[in-house]
Design an enzyme around this catalytic site. Sequence first.
Site, PDB file in Angstrom:
ATOM      1  N   SER A   1       1.227  -1.021   0.405  1.00 20.29           N
ATOM      2  CA  SER A   1      -0.027  -0.233  -0.459  1.00 20.29           C
ATOM      3  C   SER A   1       1.215   1.136  -0.384  1.00 20.29           C
ATOM      4  CB  SER A   1      -0.701   0.091   0.723  1.00 20.29           C
ATOM      5  OG  SER A   1      -1.919   1.024   1.319  1.00 20.29           O
TER       6      SER A   1
ATOM      7  N   ASP B   1       0.424  -4.366  -4.014  1.00 22.11           N
ATOM      8  CA  ASP B   1      -1.038  -2.975  -4.065  1.00 22.11           C
ATOM      9  C   ASP B   1      -0.148  -1.476  -3.717  1.00 22.11           C
ATOM     10  OD1 ASP B   1      -3.065  -3.728  -5.463  1.00 22.11           O
ATOM     11  OD2 ASP B   1      -4.221  -3.948  -3.841  1.00 22.11           O
TER      12      ASP B   1
ATOM     13  N   HIS C   1      -7.738  -5.482  -1.571  1.00 19.89           N
ATOM     14  CA  HIS C   1      -5.946  -4.788  -1.032  1.00 19.89           C
ATOM     15  C   HIS C   1      -5.928  -4.999   0.876  1.00 19.89           C
ATOM     16  CE1 HIS C   1      -3.546  -1.229  -1.301  1.00 19.89           C
ATOM     17  NE2 HIS C   1      -4.107  -0.558  -0.082  1.00 19.89           N
TER      18      HIS C   1
END
Length: 322
Positions: free
Chosen positions: A138, A168, A243
Site C-alpha cells: 500500500s 498493491d 487491498h
Amino acid sequence: MAAIDYTPTFSSAETPTAFEIGSLPTTVITTDPSENDLTAPPKPVKITSPTVAGTYPVVLFFHGFYLRNYYYSDVLNHVASHGYILVAPQLCKLLPPGGQVEVDDAGKVINWASKNLKAHLPNSVNANGKYTALVGHSRGGKTAFAVALGHAATLDPSLKFSALIGIDPVAGVNKYIRTDPHILTYKPESFDLNIPVTVVGTGLGPEQNTVMPPCAPTGLNHEEFYKECKATKAHFVAADYGHMDMLDDDLPGFVGFMAGCLCKNGKGKKSEMRRFVGGIVVAFLKYALWGDKSEIRQIVKDPSVSPVKLEPSPELEELASG
C-alpha cells in the site's frame, strides 16, 4: 553448528516451492528505540529471522497506511522460512506522518539495519550485506519505491539494493491528493531504477466498498507503478482479492477492525492470498538475488500454479542480456 551462507534449494517441482512454507524455523524479535542502547533502532522494529545458523539476505518491509507491522506476521514468517531476515519498522504511531517524513524514517531504519541489525539477531545468524531487498504494501509499497528512487534524504548513499517489490502500492487518494514525494510521472518506463522490480496488484483494490473510496484507486495503483518501471520487471494481479486481504486474520484493536472493513475484500480464503503474496516475494527474490529464474517464469507461463486466480495474465519483461 557451523554457520552457512544460506542459498535456497532450487526445485523443478510442478507447484513452485515458493508458495509453501520454507524449511527453516523462524523467530520474531521486537526492538524499540532506546537512549540507553547504542544499537537500538530509530523506530520500533519487528524482525522475523531464521533460527538456523547462517548468513541471510535482509528484506526491509514497509507497512501500509495507518497499519501495524504485526498485521503481516504470516507473510513475514512465510518469507523468512525460505532464508531471509525480514525487518519491518513501525513508521507511524497514532497518526501517520507526512509522506516525505515516512520515506526519510525508512532511510534511517535502513541505515540502522546495515550497522546494528546483528546485535538483535539470534546467535550465529548473520545478515548478508551483499543482498538487501525493499518490499512494501500500500503506502509502504510507494515508500519502498521512493527509497529505491533516491528520495530518502537520510539514506546512506553507499547502500545499494538488489530487488524491489511493491504489494498493491498506492500513491494517494486521487491524482490531486497524492502523498509526498510525488514519484509517479505518468510516463512509461520513467522510473530510474537499475534493479529487478515486481509489482503485485489486486483486482478489487480499485473498487469502492459501499460509500468508502477505493483503497487502491486507478491511476495511483499497481498498474501505473508497473507501467513506469523498466525491465527487468514482473506484474501479478490477484483478480478476486482486495487491498487488505494479505493481512493476518482477526486483527486486534480499532485499527485492526478498520483495516478489515474499509476496503472491498474478496470472498476467498485470506490464507491463500497470504500464500500467494509470500510466494511471489520468495520466487522473485530467488530470481533477483540468486539467479534462479525457474519459479517466476513458471508462474508467468502457467498461472494455474498460483494459489489464487491471476488475471490479467502475469507479465515478466526481462532485461536483454549483453
